[in-house]
Motif scaffolding. Structure first.
Motif, PDB file in Angstrom:
ATOM      1  N   SER A   1       2.534   3.940   8.046  1.00  0.00           N
ATOM      2  CA  SER A   1       1.713   4.165   6.847  1.00  0.00           C
ATOM      3  C   SER A   1       0.244   3.913   7.155  1.00  0.00           C
ATOM      4  O   SER A   1      -0.098   3.263   8.157  1.00  0.00           O
TER       5      SER A   1
ATOM      6  N   TYR B   1      -3.193   2.588   4.946  1.00  0.00           N
ATOM      7  CA  TYR B   1      -3.543   1.918   3.691  1.00  0.00           C
ATOM      8  C   TYR B   1      -5.012   1.500   3.749  1.00  0.00           C
ATOM      9  O   TYR B   1      -5.507   1.049   4.798  1.00  0.00           O
TER      10      TYR B   1
ATOM     11  N   SER C   1      -7.596   1.812  -4.338  1.00  0.00           N
ATOM     12  CA  SER C   1      -6.638   1.682  -3.230  1.00  0.00           C
ATOM     13  C   SER C   1      -5.986   3.021  -2.914  1.00  0.00           C
ATOM     14  O   SER C   1      -5.616   3.778  -3.817  1.00  0.00           O
TER      15      SER C   1
ATOM     16  N   SER D   1      -2.899   4.799  -0.281  1.00  0.00           N
ATOM     17  CA  SER D   1      -1.768   4.552   0.624  1.00  0.00           C
ATOM     18  C   SER D   1      -1.033   5.861   0.882  1.00  0.00           C
ATOM     19  O   SER D   1      -0.888   6.693  -0.024  1.00  0.00           O
TER      20      SER D   1
END
Length: 294
Positions: A240, A242, A257, A259
């Motif tokens: 991932s 992020y 944020s 992700s």
């Protein structure tokens, strides 16, 4: 019925009358643990004390007229100390009274200074919209993720201590049926407490409490800002990416944020590099903060 005989009396004292107690001889004053003069009798050197005439009732005390149990007021004009010859006990009582008045005045002043103004929050003109999904700017992500999210979620809170607004949405590339990435935005207006110390402790030290994250301070956005990021893809088909940009401006905090998660079935839709995502977060955060100001 005859009267019982009385004990002999000293020659210099008269015999007691019927109904009166006999005087006690040779009983010295009893000791006391109270270190100050008896409040019912004037201290030595107090020339303000008035004598009580024999055979006359004591003058009434201040309070309810005619109430023998009324207490004099605790605070009042403090008399000036005697010019000379006053006893030490009298001065002690006088300074105790002065100290009580000064302490009372200082306490009252403290109450007014601490709680007099009420709201002192440094909100700098910001407001929290009822729908953060329409109140925030995330246009920098549109080129990479042009599809709109018809099921974005948002909520808000209005309280005398905190105003808050939040949005969470899915980011989709062209032709995607499922989310390729996720984006969230949240603004908090702290009306009663300064978030500064806790904000700094949380985000500046994020790498200490969360393993594998990079933390970088960001200049030119609010009073302080931190970029927190992590990349676990390492060129593989899993992992991932992020990134979060956290900003504090006065008593207002804002976080944005991003992700994205890799999987085996969408290898042709790799997420953008974190350097690009970081630039988008900075650009859209600056724009959003301007929009949130009245």
């Amino acid at each position: 019925m005859s009267t019982p005989p009385q004990p002999p009396q000293p020659a210099d004292q008269p015999a007691p009358q019927p109904g009166q107690p006999a005087p006690q001889q040779g009983v010295p004053p009893q000791p006391t643990a109270y270190p100050y003069p008896n409040p019912q009798s004037p201290p030595p050197g107090n020339f303000y004390a008035q004598p009580t005439l024999v055979g006359q009732p004591a003058p009434p005390q201040a309070g309810v007229p005619g109430n023998p149990y009324a207490q004099p007021p605790q605070y009042g004009p403090v008399p000036a100390p005697p010019s000379g010859g006053g006893g030490g006990a009298g001065r002690a009582v006088l300074w105790l009274a002065v100290g009580a008045v000064v302490a009372s005045a200082a306490w009252a002043a403290g109450v007014f200074l601490i709680g007099g103004t009420g709201d002192s929050a440094d909100l700098r003109g910001y407001s929290a919209p009822s729908n953060m999904c329409s109140g925030a700017d995330y246009s920098s992500f549109k080129d990479e993720y042009p599809e709109n999210d018809s099921s974005a979620t948002h909520n808000s809170l209005k309280d005398k201590a905190l105003d808050e607004s939040y949005c969470s949405l899915s980011l989709k590339k062209t032709g995607s049926s499922y989310a390729d990435a996720y984006l969230s935005m949240q603004v908090d207006l702290h009306r009663k407490t300064d978030p500064g110390p806790e904000f700094t402790a949380t985000w500046k030290n994020y790498g200490d409490s969360h393993t594998g994250y990079d933390v970088s301070p960001v200049k030119g956005i609010g009073d302080e800002a931190y970029l927190v990021s992590q990349d676990t893809t390492s060129g593989s088909s899993s992992g991932s990416r992020y990134a979060t940009l956290a900003v504090r401006d006065g008593w207002v905090t804002y976080t944005m944020s991003y992700s994205a998660y890799l999987s085996s079935y969408d290898q042709d839709k790799n997420p953008p590099a974190l350097t690009d995502v970081s630039d988008w977060l900075k650009t859209d955060t600056r724009s959003t903060l301007e929009q949130l100001k009245n």
